[in-house]
Design a protein around this motif. Structure first.
Motif, PDB file in Angstrom:
ATOM      1  N   TYR A 189      -4.723  -2.087   2.043  1.00 35.64           N
ATOM      2  CA  TYR A 189      -5.317  -1.109   1.125  1.00 35.64           C
ATOM      3  C   TYR A 189      -4.923   0.278   1.625  1.00 35.64           C
ATOM      4  CZ  TYR A 189      -8.689  -0.056   4.769  1.00 35.64           C
ATOM      5  OH  TYR A 189      -9.241   0.341   5.965  1.00 35.64           O
ATOM      6  N   GLY A 190      -5.007   1.283   0.736  1.00 32.67           N
ATOM      7  CA  GLY A 190      -4.655   2.643   1.137  1.00 32.67           C
ATOM      8  C   GLY A 190      -4.007   3.394  -0.018  1.00 32.67           C
ATOM      9  N   HIS A 193      -1.668   2.463  -3.864  1.00 34.66           N
ATOM     10  CA  HIS A 193      -1.888   1.044  -4.193  1.00 34.66           C
ATOM     11  C   HIS A 193      -2.034   0.936  -5.701  1.00 34.66           C
ATOM     12  CE1 HIS A 193      -4.160  -2.772  -2.557  1.00 34.66           C
ATOM     13  NE2 HIS A 193      -2.993  -3.070  -3.084  1.00 34.66           N
ATOM     14  N   TYR A 226      -5.567  -1.418   6.805  1.00 31.32           N
ATOM     15  CA  TYR A 226      -5.067  -0.150   6.240  1.00 31.32           C
ATOM     16  C   TYR A 226      -3.540  -0.183   6.250  1.00 31.32           C
ATOM     17  CZ  TYR A 226      -5.103   4.871   5.239  1.00 31.32           C
ATOM     18  OH  TYR A 226      -4.940   6.109   4.645  1.00 31.32           O
ATOM     19  N   THR A 323      -9.152   6.251   1.627  1.00 36.16           N
ATOM     20  CA  THR A 323      -8.543   5.696   0.413  1.00 36.16           C
ATOM     21  C   THR A 323      -9.254   6.217  -0.835  1.00 36.16           C
ATOM     22  OG1 THR A 323      -7.927   3.734   1.661  1.00 36.16           O
ATOM     23  CG2 THR A 323      -7.926   3.515  -0.738  1.00 36.16           C
ATOM     24  N   TRP A 326      -8.336   9.703  -1.341  1.00 34.11           N
ATOM     25  CA  TRP A 326      -6.958   9.848  -1.842  1.00 34.11           C
ATOM     26  C   TRP A 326      -6.931   9.659  -3.361  1.00 34.11           C
ATOM     27  CZ3 TRP A 326      -3.268   7.318  -4.643  1.00 34.11           C
ATOM     28  CH2 TRP A 326      -1.969   7.846  -4.594  1.00 34.11           C
TER      29      TRP A 326
END
Ligand code: NAD
Ligand code: DAU
Length: 355
Positions: A189-190, A193, A226, A323, A326
Motif C-alpha cells: 500500500y502507499g 496505488h 508499505y 498514504t 497522500w
C-alpha cells in the motif's frame, strides 16, 4: 543501466522514482500503459537524464531484443503484470497473456542477450522477477506464515498465472543457467496505488460519500507492507541475493479487511471530516464475497532478514497515515485515473454485489 518492466504501475513507479533518487544509474522503463499504467506517476522525472521511458509490450520479442541490444542493461527487474484478482475472475485471458506468455518472452530475450555477453558481464547480470505471496494459496487462522519452502497452491486466475511465471523463471535458471532472483511479497500500500485495490478504493469512495464495499464478513487477513519497503527489499535482493533463490517479503503486519477499512475511516474523520458530520464508517457496506476468496495470507520474512539484513522501515500506523494524506494531497492524480474505463470497471465489479 537497468531495465525495468511495468515501471508506470504502482510498485514499479515507486521503484523507478526511488531508484533515480538514490542511484546515479540510468533506468530504461518498458511499460505497455494498460489501464493500470500512468505516466502522471512519473511526471517528476520528465526530461530526467537517468530515466528513459518506452511504451511497449513485454510480449513483443523484437522490441525487447532491440532494447537489450541498444541499452545493454546489467539487470532486468520485472514488475509488469496484470495484477488485480477481481479482474482476473472477470477475464483471465490478459493474465495468461502478460503474466505467462509475456514473462516467457522476456526470459527468452534475456537468455539470448545474456548468452551473448562477455563472461565478466555475464557473471554480473541479474534477472529479478517480482512475484506475490498469493502463489502459496490460503492459510487457516493458526497456520504458520508462508515460508519459501511452502508448496504452491494458487487459487485465482491471477495467482495461478503468477505461479506459472515463477516456475518459468526457476526453470530458466536450472536449465539454462540464467542468473535469476525471485521475490514473493505480501500486499503493498502507499502512494500511486490504483483505486481498484482495497486501501485506495476505500479512501476515494469515502471522500466521495460512496459505500465502502467490504467483501463477505470482512474477516479475511492480509499482511500489509508499505510500498517503499518493498522497493528497498527488491534493491537489496538485486544487490546481494543468492542466484536462483526466492525471497519472501512482508511486513509482519496481519490485519483483517474490516480493521483496515475502519482505520482508514478514523484517519479520514481526523484529517478531512465529512461535510455532513457523519463518521465515514457509516458508509461501510458488506457486499457479496469474491469467488474463491483466499482467507488469510501471512509472510515469514526471516530469510531475507537473516541473509540480506532487510527489515521494513515503516510501521503500519505511520504508513497508513502517510498514504491517506497522500490521497488527500493528490486529488488530480486520482481524478485522472478515474477515467471512463475505471467507471466501467466499478460498474462491472460492484453493480451485482447486493449489499
Ligand atoms: P499494477 O497493476 O499497478 O502495474 C502493472 C504495470 O504493468 C502497469 O504499469 C501496466 O501498464 C504494466 N503492464 C501490464 N501489462 C504489460 C505488458 N504486457 N507489457 C508491459 N507492461 C505491462 O501492478 P503493481 O501492483 O504495481 O504490481 C507490480 C508487480 O508486483 C506485479 O508483478 C504484481 O504481481 C507484483 N506484486 C504486487 C503486489 C501488490 O500488493 N500490488 C504485491 C506483491 C507482488
Ligand atoms: O498479496 C499480494 C497481492 O495483493 C498482490 O499479488 C496483488 O497484485 C494485489 O492486488 C493484492 O491482492 P489482493 O486480492 O489481496 O488485494 P485487493 O486490494 O484486491 O484486496 C484486498 C482484500 O480486500 C481482499 O481480501 C479482498 C478485499 N476487498 C477488496 C476490494 C477491492 C474488499 O473487501 N472490497 C473491495 O472492494
Amino acid at each position: 543501466m537497468i531495465l525495468i518492466t511495468g515501471g508506470a504501475g504502482f510498485i514499479g513507479g515507486n521503484f523507478v522514482l526511488d531508484w533515480v533518487g538514490l542511484n546515479n544509474e540510468p533506468v530504461v522503463n518498458l511499460d505497455k500503459l494498460t489501464y493500470a499504467g500512468n505516466l502522471q506517476t512519473l511526471q517528476s522525472l520528465q526530461g530526467h537524464p537517468l530515466h528513459h521511458f518506452v511504451q511497449g509490450d513485454i510480449a513483443d520479442r523484437s522490441l525487447v531484443s532491440a532494447l537489450l541490444a541498444e541499452h545493454r542493461p546489467r539487470a532486468i527487474v520485472h514488475f509488469a503484470a496484470e495484477s488485480h484478482v477481481d479482474r482476473s475472475i472477470h477475464g483471465p485471458g490478459e493474465f495468461i497473456q502478460t503474466n505467462i506468455i509475456g514473462t516467457y518472452n522476456l526470459l527468452e530475450c534475456a537468455r539470448a542477450y545474456w548468452s551473448s555477453l562477455p563472461s565478466s558481464e555475464q557473471a554480473a547480470f541479474r534477472f529479478l522477477h517480482v512475484s506475490t505471496d498469493e502463489v502459496y494459496g490460503s492459510l487457516a487462522p493458526g497456520d504458520p506464515a508462508f515460508s519459501e519452502s511452502n508448496a504452491y497452491e494458487p487459487n485465482s486466475p491471477y495467482s495461478a498465472s503468477k505461479a506459472a511465471s515463477d516456475h518459468l523463471v526457476r526453470a530458466w535458471h536450472h536449465t539454462y543457467g540464467l542468473p535469476v532472483l525471485t521475490t514473493n511479497c505480501s500486499n503493498n500500500y502507499g502512494p500511486f496505488h490504483f483505486p481498484e485495490k482495497l486501501i485506495p478504493l476505500m479512501i476515494v469512495n469515502a471522500l466521495a460519500g460512496k459505500p465502502l464495499p467490504v467483501y463477505g464478513d470482512g474477516q479475511q487477513v492480509r499482511d500489509w507492507l508499505y510500498v517503499k519497503d518493498h522497493c528497498s527489499a527488491i534493491r537489496r535482493v538485486l544487490e546481494a541475493g543468492r542466484l536462483g533463490e526466492t525471497y519472501n517479503v512482508g511486513g509482519w503486519n496481519e490485519q483483517t479487511n474490516l480493521d483496515i477499512v475502519t482505520r482508514i475511516c478514523a484517519l479520514l474523520d481526523e484529517l478531512s471530516p465529512s461535510a455532513d458530520g457523519k463518521p465515514y464508517a457509516s458508509l461501510i457496506t458488506h457486499v457479496a464475497d469474491r469467488p474463491g476468496h483466499d482467507r488469510r495470507y501471512a509472510i515469514d520474512a526471516r530469510k531475507i532478514q537473516r541473509e540480506l539484513g532487510w527489515l521494513p522501515a515503516e510501521t503500519f500506523k505511520t504508513g497508513l497515515r502517510k498514504t491517506v494524506a497522500w490521497y488527500l494531497d493528490n486529488t488530480d492524480w486520482v481524478r485522472n485515473v478515474q477515467s471512463g474505463s475505471y467507471r466501467d470497471w466499478v460498474q462491472k465489479n460492484y453493480a451485482e454485489r447486493q449489499a
